[in-house]
Design a protein around this motif. Structure first.
Motif, PDB file in Angstrom:
ATOM      1  N   VAL A  38       0.857  -1.258   0.032  1.00  0.00           N
ATOM      2  CA  VAL A  38      -0.104  -0.256   0.083  1.00  0.00           C
ATOM      3  C   VAL A  38       0.829   1.316   0.018  1.00  0.00           C
ATOM      4  O   VAL A  38       0.637   2.431  -0.705  1.00  0.00           O
ATOM      5  N   ALA A  39       1.895   1.321   0.700  1.00  0.00           N
ATOM      6  CA  ALA A  39       2.745   2.548   0.876  1.00  0.00           C
ATOM      7  C   ALA A  39       3.570   2.505  -0.037  1.00  0.00           C
ATOM      8  O   ALA A  39       4.509   3.539  -0.016  1.00  0.00           O
ATOM      9  N   MET A  40       4.090   1.684  -1.154  1.00  0.00           N
ATOM     10  CA  MET A  40       5.184   1.545  -1.928  1.00  0.00           C
ATOM     11  C   MET A  40       5.057   2.935  -2.893  1.00  0.00           C
ATOM     12  O   MET A  40       6.304   3.399  -3.068  1.00  0.00           O
ATOM     13  N   ARG A  41       3.893   3.236  -3.374  1.00  0.00           N
ATOM     14  CA  ARG A  41       3.901   4.372  -4.132  1.00  0.00           C
ATOM     15  C   ARG A  41       4.096   5.952  -3.370  1.00  0.00           C
ATOM     16  O   ARG A  41       3.961   6.898  -3.622  1.00  0.00           O
ATOM     17  N   VAL A  42       3.954   5.564  -1.769  1.00  0.00           N
ATOM     18  CA  VAL A  42       3.862   6.977  -1.143  1.00  0.00           C
ATOM     19  C   VAL A  42       5.235   7.316  -0.764  1.00  0.00           C
ATOM     20  O   VAL A  42       5.778   8.397  -0.954  1.00  0.00           O
ATOM     21  N   VAL A  43       5.828   6.421   0.073  1.00  0.00           N
ATOM     22  CA  VAL A  43       7.304   6.355   0.661  1.00  0.00           C
ATOM     23  C   VAL A  43       8.125   5.741   0.071  1.00  0.00           C
ATOM     24  O   VAL A  43       9.264   5.955   0.249  1.00  0.00           O
ATOM     25  N   GLY A  44       8.070   4.748  -0.548  1.00  0.00           N
ATOM     26  CA  GLY A  44       8.994   3.833  -1.269  1.00  0.00           C
ATOM     27  C   GLY A  44       9.276   2.631  -0.536  1.00  0.00           C
ATOM     28  O   GLY A  44       9.035   2.584   0.534  1.00  0.00           O
ATOM     29  N   LEU A  45       9.601   1.499  -1.270  1.00  0.00           N
ATOM     30  CA  LEU A  45       9.591   0.192  -0.593  1.00  0.00           C
ATOM     31  C   LEU A  45      11.081   0.290   0.178  1.00  0.00           C
ATOM     32  O   LEU A  45      11.056  -0.300   1.370  1.00  0.00           O
ATOM     33  N   LEU A  46      11.891   1.147  -0.031  1.00  0.00           N
ATOM     34  CA  LEU A  46      13.083   1.410   0.926  1.00  0.00           C
ATOM     35  C   LEU A  46      12.861   2.320   2.065  1.00  0.00           C
ATOM     36  O   LEU A  46      13.751   2.056   3.166  1.00  0.00           O
ATOM     37  N   LEU A  47      11.755   3.054   2.057  1.00  0.00           N
ATOM     38  CA  LEU A  47      11.504   3.822   3.166  1.00  0.00           C
ATOM     39  C   LEU A  47      10.216   3.472   4.071  1.00  0.00           C
ATOM     40  O   LEU A  47      10.053   4.183   5.085  1.00  0.00           O
ATOM     41  N   ILE A  48       9.496   2.570   3.702  1.00  0.00           N
ATOM     42  CA  ILE A  48       8.114   2.300   4.090  1.00  0.00           C
ATOM     43  C   ILE A  48       8.428   1.697   5.750  1.00  0.00           C
ATOM     44  O   ILE A  48       7.762   2.169   6.597  1.00  0.00           O
ATOM     45  N   SER A  49       9.531   1.095   5.994  1.00  0.00           N
ATOM     46  CA  SER A  49       9.712   0.552   7.318  1.00  0.00           C
ATOM     47  C   SER A  49       9.744   1.913   8.403  1.00  0.00           C
ATOM     48  O   SER A  49       9.350   1.635   9.631  1.00  0.00           O
ATOM     49  N   ALA A  50      10.464   2.738   7.951  1.00  0.00           N
ATOM     50  CA  ALA A  50      10.479   4.290   8.677  1.00  0.00           C
ATOM     51  C   ALA A  50       9.042   4.511   9.240  1.00  0.00           C
ATOM     52  O   ALA A  50       8.808   5.015  10.374  1.00  0.00           O
ATOM     53  N   LEU A  51       8.128   4.653   8.250  1.00  0.00           N
ATOM     54  CA  LEU A  51       6.799   5.349   8.695  1.00  0.00           C
ATOM     55  C   LEU A  51       6.145   4.048   9.596  1.00  0.00           C
ATOM     56  O   LEU A  51       5.067   4.628  10.069  1.00  0.00           O
ATOM     57  N   MET A  52       6.527   2.884   9.493  1.00  0.00           N
ATOM     58  CA  MET A  52       5.821   1.922  10.265  1.00  0.00           C
ATOM     59  C   MET A  52       6.389   1.983  11.993  1.00  0.00           C
ATOM     60  O   MET A  52       5.678   1.583  12.726  1.00  0.00           O
ATOM     61  N   ILE A  53       7.831   2.227  11.913  1.00  0.00           N
ATOM     62  CA  ILE A  53       8.522   2.029  13.321  1.00  0.00           C
ATOM     63  C   ILE A  53       8.603   3.407  13.775  1.00  0.00           C
ATOM     64  O   ILE A  53       8.517   3.706  15.183  1.00  0.00           O
ATOM     65  N   VAL A  54       9.105   4.387  13.331  1.00  0.00           N
ATOM     66  CA  VAL A  54       9.556   5.835  13.846  1.00  0.00           C
ATOM     67  C   VAL A  54       8.338   6.146  14.684  1.00  0.00           C
ATOM     68  O   VAL A  54       8.621   6.881  15.679  1.00  0.00           O
ATOM     69  N   PRO A  55       6.925   6.208  14.015  1.00  0.00           N
ATOM     70  CA  PRO A  55       5.799   7.018  14.789  1.00  0.00           C
ATOM     71  C   PRO A  55       5.768   6.308  16.073  1.00  0.00           C
ATOM     72  O   PRO A  55       5.348   6.910  17.048  1.00  0.00           O
ATOM     73  N   ASN A  56       5.801   4.964  16.172  1.00  0.00           N
ATOM     74  CA  ASN A  56       5.747   4.077  17.327  1.00  0.00           C
ATOM     75  C   ASN A  56       6.822   4.419  18.404  1.00  0.00           C
ATOM     76  O   ASN A  56       6.663   4.525  19.434  1.00  0.00           O
ATOM     77  N   ALA A  57       8.014   4.561  17.690  1.00  0.00           N
ATOM     78  CA  ALA A  57       9.245   4.754  18.649  1.00  0.00           C
ATOM     79  C   ALA A  57       8.711   6.363  19.203  1.00  0.00           C
ATOM     80  O   ALA A  57       8.924   6.460  20.484  1.00  0.00           O
ATOM     81  N   ALA A  58       8.273   7.467  18.555  1.00  0.00           N
ATOM     82  CA  ALA A  58       7.881   8.615  19.214  1.00  0.00           C
ATOM     83  C   ALA A  58       6.860   8.351  20.134  1.00  0.00           C
ATOM     84  O   ALA A  58       6.798   8.958  21.496  1.00  0.00           O
ATOM     85  N   SER A  59       5.815   7.492  19.896  1.00  0.00           N
ATOM     86  CA  SER A  59       4.667   7.144  20.661  1.00  0.00           C
ATOM     87  C   SER A  59       4.998   6.779  22.148  1.00  0.00           C
ATOM     88  O   SER A  59       4.498   6.944  23.210  1.00  0.00           O
ATOM     89  N   GLN A  60       6.070   5.790  22.255  1.00  0.00           N
ATOM     90  CA  GLN A  60       6.331   5.073  23.466  1.00  0.00           C
ATOM     91  C   GLN A  60       7.062   6.148  24.472  1.00  0.00           C
ATOM     92  O   GLN A  60       7.093   5.810  25.546  1.00  0.00           O
ATOM     93  N   LEU A  61       7.566   7.492  23.904  1.00  0.00           N
ATOM     94  CA  LEU A  61       7.935   8.391  24.787  1.00  0.00           C
ATOM     95  C   LEU A  61       6.813   9.181  25.542  1.00  0.00           C
ATOM     96  O   LEU A  61       7.282   9.738  26.602  1.00  0.00           O
ATOM     97  N   VAL A  62       5.407   9.302  25.027  1.00  0.00           N
ATOM     98  CA  VAL A  62       4.911   9.912  25.491  1.00  0.00           C
ATOM     99  C   VAL A  62       3.319   9.081  26.025  1.00  0.00           C
ATOM    100  O   VAL A  62       2.625   9.625  27.056  1.00  0.00           O
TER     101      VAL A  62
END
Length: 341
Positions: free
Chosen positions: A188-212
């Motif tokens: 679903v995300a490959m046309r939005v952020v690309g196959l090489l970057l999709i993992s970042a959108l799956m992980i980084v927001p969750n890493a930030a959410s764990q802080l708050v």
């Protein structure tokens, strides 16, 4: 922002970003719990081989990428469950095999160049067509509904597989479902952020959410919020800045994480200094110190010159003025040190 909404391709891009920003963190939160943060990269490389097959055969690349990623996801989970190889090795084999296969297969295309893969590798959201939106919306709906319906069980398995298995939860089927959801999210995300970057959108927001966040449900809400701000905001910024949307989205997500980490760190330091510290004593309060002990909530205060003092991390905190209520006095021997949460 008003100008963005009047342009057709930007409307489609923002809708696609909204879909991806919602579902990617929903799946990613379980990957973070299971310490499989890089599995999105592995699925992305396998999806790349599927895209190459679609381009060479003239089939819809989204369909072939979905099939390839789902098959790889199931194979990885079966290998892990059978114990024939560990998850990291299985992921590495598929990781490298997928990207190598994609490059080799695309070289056989009529154009004879891997250049056609660039928009899938790094995203090309501005080329999203109306038909693509229908496909992405359908897949995103399946991801969101499945994740929401199974979230208690997925959380139980992600948190402690052995306990989940002991209480009768079907661990292997749920792991396969999560792997398939991850593969579908990547496509679903490959046309939005690309196959090489999709993992970042799956992980980084969750890493930030764990802080708050202070709970799993709260973490999920925060992660979706960070994901939406990153994806929609990244697309909106990429238009006036004339930058690639995929990279802009990920950089915004990383920036939000850094800001969140700094703010929460400062607030934590301020919070630890917010209590009043009593004066330094030449002795240590305790059973034989001669000062009355008073039960105060879940800890013990000592009455010293009309003030309530409580032991806390090597010093004594000021807990107010003592109003000599006989009912409060505790004449039983007090512990050598008190405690404060």
């Amino acid at each position: 922002m008003i100008d963005l909404l009047t342009v057709d391709f930007m409307q489609r891009a923002l809708i696609a970003a909204l879909l991806v920003g919602t579902v990617a963190p929903m799946v990613g939160i379980f990957l973070v719990q299971r310490r499989l943060s890089l599995i999105g990269d592995g699925m992305g490389h396998v999806a790349l081989a599927g895209v190459a097959i679609g381009l060479v055969s003239g089939t819809a690349p989204v369909l072939t990428a979905l099939i390839a990623a789902v098959v790889a996801a199931v194979v990885i989970e079966l290998l892990r469950a059978k114990g024939r190889t560990n998850g990291d090795v299985a992921l590495a084999v598929i990781f490298y095999g997928g990207i190598a296969g994609g490059v080799v297969i695309i070289s056989k295309s009529p154009d004879g160049t891997p250049a056609n893969l660039m928009k899938y590798l790094f995203g090309s959201i501005l080329t999203t067509q109306r038909g693509d939106l229908y496909v992405f919306a359908g897949l995103a709906l399946v991801i969101a509904v499945t994740t929401w319906a199974l979230r208690p069980r997925l959380f139980a398995v992600a948190n402690d597989e052995e306990y989940a298995r002991a209480v009768g939860i079907p661990v292997l089927p749920l792991n396969i479902v999560l792997a398939v959801l991850t593969a579908t999210t990547v496509v679903v995300a490959m046309r939005v952020v690309g196959l090489l970057l999709i993992s970042a959108l799956m992980i980084v927001p969750n890493a930030a959410s764990q802080l708050v966040a202070r709970s799993f449900s709260g973490g999920l809400r925060w992660a979706i919020g960070f994901g939406l701000v990153s994806s929609v905001g990244g697309v909106a910024l990429s238009y006036p800045l004339n930058t690639p949307s995929g990279g802009t989205i990920v950089l915004l997500a990383v920036g939000l994480f850094v800001v969140t980490a700094v703010v929460t760190g400062v607030l934590a330091r301020v919070g630890t200094r917010r209590h009043d510290v009593a004066e330094t004593h030449a002795h240590e309060h305790g059973t034989l110190c001669g000062h009355p002990a008073v039960t105060h909530g879940d800890h013990v205060d000592y009455v010293h010159d009309g003030h309530l003092h409580a032991a806390h991390e090597g010093h004594y905190d000021e807990h107010g003025v003592h109003h000599d209520h006989p009912a409060e006095a505790d004449t039983t021997p007090a512990p050598t040190t008190g405690s404060r949460p």
